[in-house]
Design an enzyme around this catalytic site. Structure first.
Site: not given
Ligand SMILES: Nc1nc2c(ncn2[C@@H]2O[C@H](COP(=O)(O)O)[C@@H](O)[C@H]2O)c(=O)[nH]1
Ligand SMILES: [Zn+2]
Length: 369
Positions: A111, A73-74, A270, A219, A70-71
């Protein structure tokens, strides 16, 4: 490196879901974000001063933490996917500039100051954020509050030349969009959107639900990107997940099962995520925007279990699986779409019959050197 130096070729590529964030430095990403605001005409439409935009983007950058997933780049990827979707779906001609500004800026801020531990952890560990927000989406409330804290600084306030009414609209919209990224509300938000699908109307308030869906799709869209972009993101995500579960074990807190390094593998993580979270969301969006079917974005997993079993699938069963799906014609391309430790996925190109159209992803066992 300024936004003026970004070539036409990069500007066009930036509008596509195949854009590869790993090729760019963070300083360059800041410039590319400026390009997005400029090329959507936000600077002229909202009289945003270029300096205010630069200051705002820099503050946003400073408020993302140096953590595995959650940086900044995200933040960039989510914003870039939102930008790409706006162009792909021609939303510039369907929604107002205010709505587009809400969506792009929500993606950018969604985020902010993420600590690397999710809401469940915040609540179980009774952190300051959980206490402050009474266990109600503590992270998303925090991201949003940080965003408006940045906008409250006069030198960063890209909204300062707007009317009070416009400001209120944008603030209200951003709060809704950012709070909608709490994954515990995923089904609630998706079901509401599904219910309005048959009579969806861009001109009434239903489009507000679409705005939330667009931010949510952006997201969680890493898996919809090319394999070489998606795969490193999965490593980052699992690193952050495992870090949380390690801390939970250390502190004697309930261990979040999908983050437990002893229970989770890449394919297991996944498969269910793509199948039960990502695809249903993409499917709904594709109903509204059929053009997305022809983009590089969407693919459908096979109507069979592709989880851990893919380890044991042989060449023979690859063929058998193909022929067992009645009524569709398949073209296997050499486009590799996914790699786990044991298998390579090949994209099965879209096939039309009885006006139905699918893109499938099939997993084939292949030793990876
Ligand atoms: N198993 C996976 N979980 C994923 C993936 N991409 C996202 N996520 C989940 O969703 C939240 C998205 O919310 P965020 O606002 O926190 O970014 C993320 O935290 C993960 O829990 C994925 O490819 N695979
Ligand atoms: Zn996010």
């Amino acid at each position: 490196f300024s936004s003026l130096q970004v070539t036409e070729e990069v500007r066009e590529h930036l509008k596509t879901p195949t854009f590869d964030n790993w090729q760019w430095e963070e300083a360059e990403m800041l410039v590319l974000l400026q390009v997005m605001y400029t090329d959507l005409d936000f600077l002229t439409a909202f009289q945003i001063e270029p300096e205010a935009l630069q200051n705002f983007l820099f503050e946003v950058y400073c408020h993302y933490n140096n953590i595995p997933f959650h940086n900044f780049q995200h933040c960039f990827c989510v914003t870039q996917m939102m930008y790409g979707l706006i162009w792909l779906t021609d939303l510039r001609n369907k929604l107002s500039r205010v709505d587009l500004l809400i969506m792009l800026t929500s993606a950018l801020c969604h985020d902010l100051d993420h600590p690397g531990y999710n809401n469940v952890y915040q609540i179980n560990a009774q952190t300051d954020l959980a206490l402050r927000y009474n266990d109600i989406s503590p992270l998303e409330n925090h991201h949003c509050a940080v965003a408006f804290g940045i906008l409250a600084k006069p030198e960063c306030n890209i909204l300062k030349n707007l009317s009070n009414e416009q400001y209120k609209l944008i603030r209200g919209g951003m709060i809704k969009c950012i709070l909608a990224t709490d994954m515990s509300r995923h089904n609630e938000i998706l079901n509401k959107f599904k219910a309005m699908q048959p009579v969806f109307n861009f001109t009434n308030k239903e489009h507000k639900e679409l705005m939330k869906i667009m931010v949510k799709v952006s997201d969680i869209s890493n898996e919809a990107r090319p394999m070489e972009v998606a795969e490193p993101w999965l490593d980052c995500l699992l690193q952050e997940f495992f870090n949380q579960s390690d801390t939970e074990k250390l502190k004697g807190l309930p261990v979040t099962p999908f983050m437990d390094r002893d229970k989770v593998s890449k394919p297991s993580s996944q498969t269910s995520f793509i199948r039960f979270v990502l695809l249903p969301l993409f499917t709904e969006l594709t109903k509204l925007f059929p053009c997305l079917e022809d983009s590089d974005l969407f693919y459908e997993s096979l109507p069979i279990d592709i989880s851990e079993k893919c380890r044991h699938r042989s060449e023979a069963s690859f063929v058998a699986t193909l022929s067992s799906i009645q009524g569709f014609y398949f073209t296997v391309t050499e486009t590799k779409v996914r790699v786990c430790d044991f298998c390579i996925g090949y994209q099965i190109k879209k096939t039309k019959q009885n006006k139905q159209s699918f893109t499938l992803v099939l997993f084939r066992r292949e030793q990876i050197k």
